[in-house]
Design an enzyme around this catalytic site. Structure first.
Site: not given
Lengths: 392, 343
Positions: A125, A128, A244, A373-374
């Protein structure tokens, strides 16, 4: 309301279990984040595909079995209970394939999916970038129109599996004049051995090259490798982002199997025949919490598979839950192992051939990848609870 | 597999919720806490009419149970509205009497008490001395049952009320009484009653947690500081998101426990224990978030929120402490011979 499986589902489970018993390697494969392990895992993907077990939920014409979500959950339970290897093809199978099913052309599916299913093409992937992590829409790598296709330039990073993978999929800025950052992106597939691509492996926390930086300098991609419409990349990417984060990336079976092994470890430590009276109730509570958490995730999956409403925001609940469960479960195992708990998976004497150590290192990344997770908590708060948007 | 509520169960939940919203439970709770059970008993009758207690009573004694999944549905609603009274204990007593009647068709107690429980005439309370010396609301209950070792007693009186941290939970030690039944059938039925109580408590906790989260989300949306709603701050959002995660993953454990309740006792024990500890932890997470995000006003007795916050803490240890529940989850499955003996 019931939790009963049909005779057909029981038979499917038995078939999977029998096949896995006959084919899962007796000794664990080397870590898939090494060159040697990557090759061994690629070979395992081929074995899985030969048995038609690599992509059970896909249509048969691409190598699958047309399984329902519930059957897929059953397969995954058996897969991990059998101690089968991690899936080196997971980025392609879990992320790219759902995108192709939703936005790809029939030509793309026929060309891309079969070699993905048997591990002959392993995907990485490429989302980013150094300046675009959680704020993915601010990405800067470009796709410039050229005759018959696009020229990709820029830098991608934290690209899982890219050190050894064959191809990658990612988002590129194709329409720099678009009025909003998330407009004007295009979703493209490209070979990692193409001219103009430089792959620089990055060592993860334990040094293994689990991901890589990609430097792209005018890499040509033909039009046939654009997924969806040019300029619609954000919509294409986000429509399957739930895959995802949710059930399909980290299935409940992984956690029920690991929690079962953790409970066995605890029972063994507590002493055969007297497992009800462990010597350390604090550890006992943590083991129990891992067992309960894995069961809760399994049941949540059953509810999702049998009709409860899902959606991208609901997958954020899954992501937060499994990623934190995974860390807690592995930390508990390492604590239970005492002095052996610090041995890395490279140590000859590492318990369970290093599976706990490797699992712990892997788990530590869980709250970061697939949207931190934020970010997931923001999504839960805004889309499920209806709290107002604020500054990130 | 259909692991979700069906339309009828959803409608039942919605009907109960609507009835309890209209009933204005905070005033009922405050009256109950002050020693005036009249509004609570009036609500009790309406709950019986809605079918809540009949869910735990078999048809031959005037109910239509046992229906554990529907029992969970109703106790989530009762918890959501913080309804006072020995609700859990009454359905646990019904489960106990039902099992005793099934084990011995000549047993008198089931026929004496179950019809009144189903109709709402009888509010019963129950304690198992191995778990707790106190019976909830023993001062006003119509029947006080005590499980002591292998005997079931009916207490004639109750000691002075020992105020609970949740003032609507009026605890008292049962006085001496008469033995209604004794022997292995009582032990087996008592286990089932305690599991029923733990499951109903867990369901109540989940409903309590849902209500606390809803109230706190509403507060965070309308309360402004620094010129914006406090719900736009990540520190607030993330706390509430974690609360929702805890509640969402406790809920399927509850329904799985309801499905396990009638079956193998050891499996039921583990499933109920997992549900109890998870739902109660989630409710306490919700209570802490509610208290913190409401700020100082959340710390006042005057705000009705206090009725929910205080109950969350008390349900956590009622009918199985967190440590007990976690130990039960890890108790190994009994050997097949033991398993058939337990049936």
């Amino acid at each position: 309301m019931d939790l009963d499986f049909t005779a057909g589902q029981d038979a499917f489970r038995a078939e999977a279990r029998d096949w896995l018993r006959a084919h899962v390697p007796a000794a664990p494969l080397p870590s898939l984040e090494t060159a040697e392990g990557f090759a061994a895992h690629r070979e395992w993907e081929r074995t899985l595909a030969d048995g038609r077990w690599s992509v059970v939920s896909w249509p048969a014409r691409y190598g699958g079995r047309d399984c329902s979500l519930l059957e897929w959950l059953i397969f995954e339970e058996e897969y991990y209970a059998a101690g089968a290897p991690g899936r080196v093809g997971q980025n392609g199978i879990n992320l790219l394939a759902p995108t192709l099913f939703e936005h790809g052309t029939e030509e793309q599916r026929a060309r891309v999916l079969p070699p993905m299913a048997d591990g002959s093409v392993v995907w990485a992937q490429a989302w980013s970038e150094p300046e675009a992590g959680s704020d993915l829409a601010s990405l800067r790598s470009t796709a410039v129109r050229t005759d018959g296709g696009w020229l990709l330039s820029g830098q991608k990073t934290w690209s899982s599996r890219a050190a050894f993978a064959d191809r990658a999929f990612g988002l590129f800025r194709s329409h720099p004049d678009a009025d909003r950052p998330h407009r004007g992106l295009t979703y493209l597939m490209f070979p990692l051995d193409a001219e103009g691509v430089t792959v620089r492996p990055i060592g993860r926390l334990d040094g293994k090259p689990a991901f890589a930086e990609l430097f792209l300098d005018g890499v040509f991609v033909p039009d046939e490798d654009v997924i969806g419409e040019p300029g619609q990349g954000w919509r294409v990417a986000m429509s399957t982002a739930g895959n995802e984060r949710g059930l399909t990336l980290r299935s409940p079976g992984r956690f029920t199997a690991a929690a079962g092994r953790l409970a066995a470890l605890w029972h063994a430590r507590a002493g055969a025949g007297d497992a009800g009276t462990p010597s350390d109730t604090a550890l006992r509570d943590r083991v129990a919490d891992a067992v309960i958490g894995a069961r809760a995730y399994q049941l949540f999956g059953y509810a999702s598979a049998t009709g409860a409403s899902g959606g991208t925001a609901a997958s954020s609940l899954n992501k937060v839950f499994w990623s934190e469960l995974d860390i807690a479960l592995h930390e508990t195992a390492l604590d239970l192992l005492g002095p052996l708990g610090e041995l890395s998976d490279a140590a000859d004497e590492a318990p369970a051939h290093g599976a706990w150590a490797e699992g712990h290192t892997f788990a530590l990344a869980g709250p970061i990848y697939a949207g931190t997770n934020e970010i997931q908590r923001d999504i839960i708060a805004e889309r499920l609870l209806g709290l107002p948007k604020g500054r990130r | 597999m259909h692991f979700r509520l069906d339309d009828e169960q959803r409608q039942f939940a919605a009907a109960l919720d609507g009835m309890l919203t209209a009933a204005g439970t905070p005033a009922v709770v405050r009256a109950w806490a002050a020693g005036d059970p009249a509004p609570g008993r009036a609500l009790w009758t309406r709950l019986a009419e809605a079918g809540v207690f009949g869910l735990a009573v078999p048809e031959r004694h005037g109910g239509f149970g046992p229906l554990p999944a529907e029992l969970v549905v109703s106790f989530v609603a009762l918890g959501r509205h913080a309804v006072p009274g020995p609700l859990v204990e009454t359905v646990a007593a019904a489960a106990l009497l039902d099992r005793l009647g099934a084990a011995d068709e000549h047993a008198e107690a089931p026929g004496v008490w179950l019809p009144g429980i189903a109709s709402g005439k009888t509010a019963a309370t129950l304690c198992r001395t191995a778990d707790s010396p106190y019976a909830l609301d023993a001062d006003t209950a119509d029947a006080v049952f005590v499980l002591d070792d292998d005997a079931l007693h009916r207490a004639e009186s109750a000691g002075p009320v020992q105020p609970s941290a949740d003032s609507a939970r009026r605890l008292a030690r049962p006085g001496p009484g008469t033995v209604l039944a004794q022997g292995p059938a009582v032990v087996a039925a008592a286990g089932h009653a305690a599991r029923t109580a733990a499951l109903a408590t867990a369901a109540q906790a989940l409903g309590l947690g849902r209500a606390l989260l809803e109230a706190t989300v509403a507060h965070a949306r309308q309360r402004t500081q620094f010129g914006v709603a406090i719900g736009s701050f990540q520190a607030v959002k993330h706390r509430l998101a974690d609360t929702l995660v805890a509640l969402e993953f406790a809920e399927p454990l509850l329904y799985a426990a309801a499905l396990a309740l009638p079956g193998d006792p050891a499996e039921a024990e583990r499933a109920v224990a997992a549900a109890k500890v998870s739902a109660c932890e989630a409710a306490c997470t919700a209570a802490r978030a509610a208290l913190r995000i409401h700020g100082a006003v959340g710390y006042t007795e005057e705000l009705d929120l206090s009725l929910w916050i205080r109950k969350a803490r008390c349900l956590r240890t009622a009918w199985g402490t967190p440590a007990d529940c976690r130990a039960r989850v890890l108790r190994p499955a009994p050997a097949p011979s033991e398993r058939s003996a337990a049936r």
